[in-house]
Design an enzyme around this catalytic site. Structure first.
Site, PDB file in Angstrom:
ATOM      1  N   LYS A  11       0.852  -1.196   0.000  1.00  0.00           N
ATOM      2  CA  LYS A  11       0.000   0.000   0.000  1.00  0.00           C
ATOM      3  C   LYS A  11       0.884   1.241   0.000  1.00  0.00           C
ATOM      4  O   LYS A  11       2.038   1.222   0.446  1.00  0.00           O
ATOM      5  CB  LYS A  11      -0.937   0.021   1.212  1.00  0.00           C
ATOM      6  CG  LYS A  11      -0.260   0.160   2.584  1.00  0.00           C
ATOM      7  CD  LYS A  11       0.021   1.584   3.007  1.00  0.00           C
ATOM      8  CE  LYS A  11       0.890   1.629   4.260  1.00  0.00           C
ATOM      9  NZ  LYS A  11       1.424   2.968   4.575  1.00  0.00           N
ATOM     10  N   ASP A 137      -2.080  -0.962  10.101  1.00  0.00           N
ATOM     11  CA  ASP A 137      -2.260  -1.081   8.650  1.00  0.00           C
ATOM     12  C   ASP A 137      -2.906  -2.401   8.236  1.00  0.00           C
ATOM     13  O   ASP A 137      -3.335  -2.536   7.081  1.00  0.00           O
ATOM     14  CB  ASP A 137      -0.905  -0.973   7.934  1.00  0.00           C
ATOM     15  CG  ASP A 137      -0.372   0.444   7.887  1.00  0.00           C
ATOM     16  OD1 ASP A 137      -1.161   1.381   8.095  1.00  0.00           O
ATOM     17  OD2 ASP A 137       0.842   0.609   7.651  1.00  0.00           O
TER      18      ASP A 137
END
Length: 312
Positions: A11, A137
């Site tokens: 990401k 995350d």
């Protein structure tokens, strides 16, 4: 029980705003997170007993109980006892210590793989609940795509997909950044600017840099999106790592749509609208810096997080 091989995308952060402190000791954040198609492969294989074995082809990745994939497996064994052990094999393509959620996405893949292997039938919300116990995350990495993340990163809201966008990622191989160090350094320098009451935090969210970015994303205005990229942690990390600051400056000289450090760094990314532009930009930056330690990847935004490659 059969084995599963899963794709675990990296990401990037299109936005990371530090709002203030939370009662749990974490930071209150506003983030816009985006999956890219640079991905690890994680193979989940059943084992007799309750052993957890982690193997990785990258020598710098720990394979003991400190690995997030190991922690994910242990958490699932505690929640759903009696299903046996697991071997987790990680083929590492995402650079480590890079601000790209490489460890987090491997942990998310382990949760998804065990859900499939043990036939638990968990919903995405349930998987994200367990993921939040592993790291900030990890919940995003489960479903991936394009999302607004609040709280410490676990409060997720889907945003419109950004299909027409490529990202050139660049990182010095010898550099890595500890996420706790980056946030602590930021806190030490800027805590006097924090909004710490719920009311002040809400005002900050409504008036912060996420507002123009989300507006540009809704309009699918890629030029404006590039101009609205924002990461508060740059103020702490770039001062300490001048090579990363120079890397960002080099990208900007070649006029991409936008350029930003991802997460806690030290990866820097730049946006383009075509693959050809991205490939040209990667070549230009590598030629300008001419350092064998610098690695570049041309990636495309993707709509998904963890996905199954193949049942074996």
């Amino acid at each position: 029980m059969q084995s599963y091989t899963l794709l675990a995308p990296a990401k990037i952060n299109l936005l990371l705003e530090v709002i203030g402190d939370r009662p749990d000791g974490y930071h209150e954040l506003v983030m816009v997170m985006q999956s890219v198609d640079l991905a690890d492969e994680v193979k989940i294989t059943p084992l007799a007993g309750d052993r957890i074995i982690v193997r990785c082809d990258h020598p710098m990745v720990p394979t003991d109980s400190s690995n997030l994939a190991y922690k994910a497996a242990r958490l699932m064994q505690q929640q759903y006892p009696g299903h046996g052990g697991v071997e987790i094999q990680i083929q590492k393509r995402i650079p480590i210590g890079a601000g790209l959620a490489g460890g987090s996405t491997d942990g998310a893949a382990t949760l998804v793989g065990l859900d499939l292997m043990w036939n638990l039938g968990l919903t995405q919300a349930e998987l994200e609940y367990y993921a939040a116990q592993l790291g900030s995350d990890v919940p995003f990495c489960v479903g991936g795509g394009t999302k607004l993340a609040l709280g410490r990163g676990e409060e997720l809201s889907p945003l419109a997909d950004l299909d027409q966008c490529y990202a050139v990622l660049a990182k010095y191989d010898s550099l890595s950044v500890s996420t706790p160090w980056a946030y602590q350094t930021y806190r030490t320098r800027f805590a006097d600017c924090y909004a710490n009451s719920p009311e002040a935090q809400e005002v900050r969210r409504r008036q912060g840099p996420s507002v123009p970015l989300l507006k540009a994303m809704q309009a699918q205005d890629y030029v404006q999106i590039g101009q609205c990229l924002h990461n508060d942690l740059e103020r702490a990390v770039l001062d300490e790592l001048p090579r990363v600051a120079r890397l960002k400056e080099t990208f900007l000289k070649h006029q991409p749509l936008g350029c930003l450090m991802s997460g806690s760094g030290p990866t820097v990314f730049a946006l383009t609208q075509t693959q050809a532009e991205a490939q040209a930009l990667a070549q230009q930056v590598q030629a300008a810096i001419a350092d064998a330690d610098l690695q570049c990847w041309v990636t495309q935004f993707c709509r998904f997080g963890i996905s199954v490659l193949e049942p074996v």
